[in-house]
Design a protein around this motif. Sequence first.
Motif, PDB file in Angstrom:
ATOM      1  N   VAL A  99       0.853  -1.203   0.000  1.00  0.00           N
ATOM      2  CA  VAL A  99       0.000   0.000   0.000  1.00  0.00           C
ATOM      3  C   VAL A  99       0.885   1.249   0.000  1.00  0.00           C
ATOM      4  O   VAL A  99       1.827   1.338   0.771  1.00  0.00           O
ATOM      5  CB  VAL A  99      -0.915   0.015   1.247  1.00  0.00           C
ATOM      6  N   GLY A 100       0.590   2.166  -0.891  1.00  0.00           N
ATOM      7  CA  GLY A 100       1.368   3.406  -0.953  1.00  0.00           C
ATOM      8  C   GLY A 100       2.482   3.370  -1.974  1.00  0.00           C
ATOM      9  O   GLY A 100       3.182   4.353  -2.145  1.00  0.00           O
ATOM     10  N   THR A 101       2.659   2.230  -2.672  1.00  0.00           N
ATOM     11  CA  THR A 101       3.687   2.180  -3.721  1.00  0.00           C
ATOM     12  C   THR A 101       3.263   3.126  -4.842  1.00  0.00           C
ATOM     13  O   THR A 101       2.177   2.987  -5.396  1.00  0.00           O
ATOM     14  CB  THR A 101       3.824   0.748  -4.287  1.00  0.00           C
ATOM     15  N   MET A 102       4.108   4.085  -5.159  1.00  0.00           N
ATOM     16  CA  MET A 102       3.721   5.101  -6.134  1.00  0.00           C
ATOM     17  C   MET A 102       4.421   4.937  -7.480  1.00  0.00           C
ATOM     18  O   MET A 102       4.096   5.640  -8.421  1.00  0.00           O
ATOM     19  CB  MET A 102       3.983   6.504  -5.578  1.00  0.00           C
ATOM     20  N   ASP A 103       5.415   4.061  -7.549  1.00  0.00           N
ATOM     21  CA  ASP A 103       5.979   3.762  -8.869  1.00  0.00           C
ATOM     22  C   ASP A 103       5.554   2.343  -9.233  1.00  0.00           C
ATOM     23  O   ASP A 103       6.110   1.365  -8.740  1.00  0.00           O
ATOM     24  CB  ASP A 103       7.498   3.887  -8.859  1.00  0.00           C
ATOM     25  N   LEU A 104       4.557   2.252 -10.080  1.00  0.00           N
ATOM     26  CA  LEU A 104       3.999   0.946 -10.447  1.00  0.00           C
ATOM     27  C   LEU A 104       4.342   0.581 -11.884  1.00  0.00           C
ATOM     28  O   LEU A 104       3.711  -0.292 -12.475  1.00  0.00           O
ATOM     29  CB  LEU A 104       2.481   0.960 -10.242  1.00  0.00           C
ATOM     30  N   THR A 105       5.356   1.247 -12.461  1.00  0.00           N
ATOM     31  CA  THR A 105       5.691   0.978 -13.862  1.00  0.00           C
ATOM     32  C   THR A 105       6.093  -0.472 -14.067  1.00  0.00           C
ATOM     33  O   THR A 105       5.735  -1.088 -15.075  1.00  0.00           O
ATOM     34  CB  THR A 105       6.823   1.905 -14.355  1.00  0.00           C
ATOM     35  N   SER A 106       6.824  -1.041 -13.124  1.00  0.00           N
ATOM     36  CA  SER A 106       7.249  -2.439 -13.273  1.00  0.00           C
ATOM     37  C   SER A 106       6.064  -3.390 -13.096  1.00  0.00           C
ATOM     38  O   SER A 106       6.008  -4.438 -13.750  1.00  0.00           O
ATOM     39  CB  SER A 106       8.347  -2.768 -12.260  1.00  0.00           C
ATOM     40  N   HIS A 107       5.138  -3.050 -12.221  1.00  0.00           N
ATOM     41  CA  HIS A 107       3.928  -3.872 -12.050  1.00  0.00           C
ATOM     42  C   HIS A 107       3.100  -3.847 -13.328  1.00  0.00           C
ATOM     43  O   HIS A 107       2.565  -4.858 -13.771  1.00  0.00           O
ATOM     44  CB  HIS A 107       3.079  -3.368 -10.879  1.00  0.00           C
ATOM     45  N   VAL A 108       2.993  -2.647 -13.907  1.00  0.00           N
ATOM     46  CA  VAL A 108       2.248  -2.507 -15.165  1.00  0.00           C
ATOM     47  C   VAL A 108       2.916  -3.339 -16.260  1.00  0.00           C
ATOM     48  O   VAL A 108       2.247  -4.044 -17.021  1.00  0.00           O
ATOM     49  CB  VAL A 108       2.156  -1.009 -15.568  1.00  0.00           C
ATOM     50  N   ALA A 109       4.246  -3.267 -16.315  1.00  0.00           N
ATOM     51  CA  ALA A 109       4.983  -4.044 -17.328  1.00  0.00           C
ATOM     52  C   ALA A 109       4.731  -5.542 -17.147  1.00  0.00           C
ATOM     53  O   ALA A 109       4.521  -6.275 -18.121  1.00  0.00           O
ATOM     54  CB  ALA A 109       6.466  -3.731 -17.225  1.00  0.00           C
ATOM     55  N   ALA A 110       4.733  -5.984 -15.883  1.00  0.00           N
ATOM     56  CA  ALA A 110       4.519  -7.415 -15.614  1.00  0.00           C
ATOM     57  C   ALA A 110       3.103  -7.837 -16.019  1.00  0.00           C
ATOM     58  O   ALA A 110       2.901  -8.922 -16.590  1.00  0.00           O
ATOM     59  CB  ALA A 110       4.761  -7.707 -14.132  1.00  0.00           C
TER      60      ALA A 110
END
Lengths: 293, 424
Positions: free
Chosen positions: B215-226
Amino acid sequence: MTVFLDVLLGGVFHAAILFLVAAGLQLVFGVQKIVNLACGSFYALGAYFGITAVGFAAQLGLPSILVLPVLILAGLAIGLVGLPVERVLRTIYNRDESYQLLITFGFLLMFQDVFRFFWGATPRTLDNAYLVYGTAEFLGVQVPTYNLLVIAASIAIALGLGLFLQRTRMGRIIRATAENRNMTEAMGVDSNRIFAAVFTVGCMLGTVGGALVVPASASSLDMAVELVVEAFAVVVIGGLGSMRGALAGALIVGLIRAAAIMVLPEAEILSIYVVVIAVLILRPAGLFGRAVA
Amino acid sequence: MNITRRALMRGIGVAGLAAATPGIFAPAIAQAKPVRIGILAPRSGAMGTVGECGIRAVQWAAERMNKDGGIAGRPIELVIEEETSPKDTIERFRRLVLQEKVDCVQGLISTGVSLGVAPTAEEEQALLIMWDGTTQDGVKEAMPKSNYVFRSTDNECEAVMASLLAIKYFKGKIKRIAGINPDYSYGRNNWEAFQQILRRAGVEAEVVAEQWPKVGTMDLTSHVAALKAAKPDFIFSSMLFADLPVFMKQGSAAGLFEGVNIALPAAGWQINQLKKEFMPENVVFGHNTLYFALPTASPLQKAFVDDYMGRYKEAPHWEADRAYFALAAYKAGVEAANKATGRWPKLDEIIAAIPEQKVQSLGGPGQFRKDKIAEQTFYQGLSTNKNTYDFPTLSTVDSFTADQLQKPPGVDFWDWIKTSKLPV
């Protein structure tokens, strides 16, 4: 291939931001021998001020395409807060390192209330700035153009900083001061001015990093502390005081995190700290740090 | 009639005093001892916006009820404290009860906090009515028999409803599912419930990715990539804090949502931050117990939404309803017991009366069950960007009552999912 590129770009974007903050940390430690825990606060300050600056620019009627330069200028401008902070730190330069740690930790906590006072306690975002530049096709992968611009800006800042330190007279004085403060003072260098300049530049690296990240994410009271944890992983891996180490450490942390999220999301933090522990055991000075006798 | 000088002066004095201090002759409510309501709600951090909305609503409710005679003729007075960590919130709860001597404590949004405060309420024998907190340890009820603690609806209601609507609107198109959910019991249980309900409906979908950002993770670019790499055709996310708009923004920019259907059961909390520029349409969009633009809204809801949006220039979300419901349920319980006894009721009489009261809350009717768990009305539907706001509204509104979405008293949630008669 596209999967690999997606992960790579996600990791490099994260690394680009981490590098800026870690570079500021390294610069300050390299010259002033201060482990600046407040670097996370400067990062958060840049993020909050970036939002204010973009709002102000919109009120002035500036086109939204200028969001990136506005954010960089905002980061540089608010980075001047390093000057008064350094003036406070100057009082404890000759004391034990633990005092320096404690005072920068104090700043880290105090800045949280500064953010709360000026920007409130709830997370703030820049709604549409992230999408202003659209998306780009990079080797078959759709990627936000803003991410590529941030990576490019980070590389430009790294190169500029390297050239400044290596090729300019001021850069040589700074490196000489880092090597031997007494010697440079004996040669007529005002080390107080050098320290103030170095600390302010270190602070600006953090504030620019924060300002650049905010269109893609959000500013929040917790972001300072969260970043400090990752920035120190970068510093331990790269080697304390080394700019090359900051670059290598940021890339390693960014890419390991991205790979872990892809393969085993639960191990996102664990994977970074496995590397940190391995470096501490096998190469305590870090990949580019110098061992101290 | 003879009027002496002394009587005339006394009359003038009384009339002058009355004119100068009109409150002295105001209705009895102004003189009655206030009913003190302690409020515990987050005001900072990830849940700051959520708590603020609830506080605004309870202040609106108290003001409105006070104009209408307060609670059984006594004016409502709020004493507001912040909900933070469990330890600090327990201390503030004790302060409200022991020092401020409040008649009832209301609030609490985080179940992590409410699990800690509930036993303290039992110990202090103090009435606690939660807005959004439960006493669930995961999906298991940790306090099946509470004497003083009234809990919100189960946390999984919105996930159950979003799962049912995913089946209703997208059955036949769900083959490859991916989840990105907050990494704590709420997110994990919601994701599991979604999968189980799909299976019950005969949707055999392959799980192609599971992401658990802190909760509170603000850089989700790697999650989006996955997620993108996994090529899902349906994404389920019960993210509900500031990280949800960040995820939608980063996902949209990376092209994650092209050709993908999405369910966001708890998106209503972030309604003002989910801008049209990055929000795809036809998302199963959860508004929980208050949809601010409900076409069939009650006059009460319309009055509240108009006041709220006029004053704060943003839309209220379901925490406003929870806050209103808690105060309205308490008022209904006190007034019912007052009517039955003919005097200001004792605490045990109020507690006994509350579960029997049907309350008209902002989002619709609701009541507390006998086991002191709330039953309210839930709203979700497919989103549209065709409106005058800068965020999505619903093109189709579905509403279910909590008895259709939450396990009955004493029943295991996973058994209930397997055997209950689901409304879709």
